[in-house]
Design an enzyme around this catalytic site. Structure first.
Site, PDB file in Angstrom:
ATOM      1  CB  SER A  17      -0.944  -0.006   1.210  1.00  0.00           C
ATOM      2  OG  SER A  17      -0.211   0.004   2.414  1.00  0.00           O
ATOM      3  CE1 TYR A 157      11.953  -3.580  10.712  1.00  0.00           C
ATOM      4  CE2 TYR A 157      14.271  -2.976  10.859  1.00  0.00           C
ATOM      5  CZ  TYR A 157      13.105  -3.100  10.125  1.00  0.00           C
ATOM      6  OH  TYR A 157      13.094  -2.732   8.787  1.00  0.00           O
ATOM      7  CB  ALA A 159      15.231 -10.644  16.940  1.00  0.00           C
ATOM      8  CB  ALA A 160      11.770  -9.652  12.990  1.00  0.00           C
ATOM      9  CE  LYS A 161      12.459  -6.147   8.419  1.00  0.00           C
ATOM     10  NZ  LYS A 161      11.451  -6.540   7.425  1.00  0.00           N
TER      11      LYS A 161
END
Ligand code: NAP
Length: 249
Positions: A17, A157, A159-161
């Protein structure tokens, strides 16, 4: 890449979006793909799909909270009733909820891990089988340099990446023999809504650490993403490509 490199392909782009995802969705549509624009808000993602259609492209919008496995599974079911497969999957949706570790709430940890990392597993789990059956697929996961070098106040963030890098390499190994390429892009600091909260002084301070002396733009990331989605990227898999103006070398 020919100007209609994606003709006949169905591409799912999450977080389409605005920002990087919108840029990728528009570029894939310009290349002839039918693009499924995904974001939480139907109003936001259908604005992009409507504009693609108005420009002569092919697109549809799906409102899906990618952090919710039930919603993703349902969306994939609907998608696979309409299309034989998603040929291209760009896992791009992401959020930040920054705080230093000692102050980070359990909720903010979970939200960031689910939206940026678990979501990619949800889409892969539901869309990979038809790709395998068709012996063709391109998957691009949007990681970040923060996943490689860490960042103050962004443990969730980062850790997620970083997790996305492991997910990308594992998935790549599982499906490489089936004509499916799975890669990740690790952008540096790119001017979008995500970085819009930075004031000018922070941007200037940041730019000093970037050899190219500026934040990146969506247009700096899109060409690499579309190349990785193309036929020509067929012998490239399990790789993490950094786009950061030389910030990390
Ligand atoms: P952005 O402008 O904030 O856009 C984020 C997109 O994700 C929006 O389309 C948003 O749509 C969607 N989204 C967020 N949560 C969602 C959810 N739960 N379900 C479905 N869609 C969701 O971000 P951006 O800067 O373009 O970033 C795109 C990706 O690149 C992210 O993964 C980000 O982590 C990564 N990245 C960005 C930078 C940067 O500097 N900008 C650097 C490195 C990596 P709705 O709000 O309509 O749901």
């Amino acid at each position: 890449m020919s100007s209609l490199a994606f003709a006949g392909r169905v591409a799912v782009v999450t977080g389409a979006s605005r920002g990087i995802g919108e840029g990728i969705a528009r570029a894939l549509a310009r290349g002839g793909a039918h693009v499924v624009c995904v974001s939480r808000s139907m109003a936001n993602c259908s604005k992009v799909s409507d504009e693609i259609i108005a420009l002569g492209g092919s697109a549809e919008a799906m409102a899906v909270d990618v952090s919710d496995s039930v919603e993703v599974e349902k969306a994939c079911g609907i998608l696979l009733e309409k299309h034989p497969a998603a040929d291209i999957l760009v896992n791009n949706a992401g959020i930040i909820k920054d705080a230093i570790l000692m102050r980070m709430s359990y909720g903010d940890w979970d939200d960031v891990i689910r939206t940026n990392l678990s979501s990619c597993f949800f889409w892969l789990k539901n869309l990979m089988r038809p790709m395998v059956q068709r012996r063709w697929g391109r998957i691009v996961n949007m990681s970040s340099i923060v996943g490689k070098i860490g960042n103050f106040g962004q443990a969730n963030y980062a850790a997620a990446k970083a997790g996305l890098i492991g997910l990308t390499k594992s998935a790549a190994k599982e499906v490489a023999s089936r004509g499916i390429c799975v890669n990740a892009i690790a952008p540096g600091f790119i001017s979008t809504d995500m970085t819009a909260r930075l004031d000018q002084k922070s941007i200037d301070d940041l730019a000093r650490f970037i050899p190219m002396k500026r934040l990146g733009s969506v247009e700096d990331v899109v060409p690499l993403a579309t190349f990785l989605c193309s036929e020509e990227a067929r012998y490239i898999t399990g790789q993490i490509f950094t786009v950061d103006g030389g910030m990390t070398m």
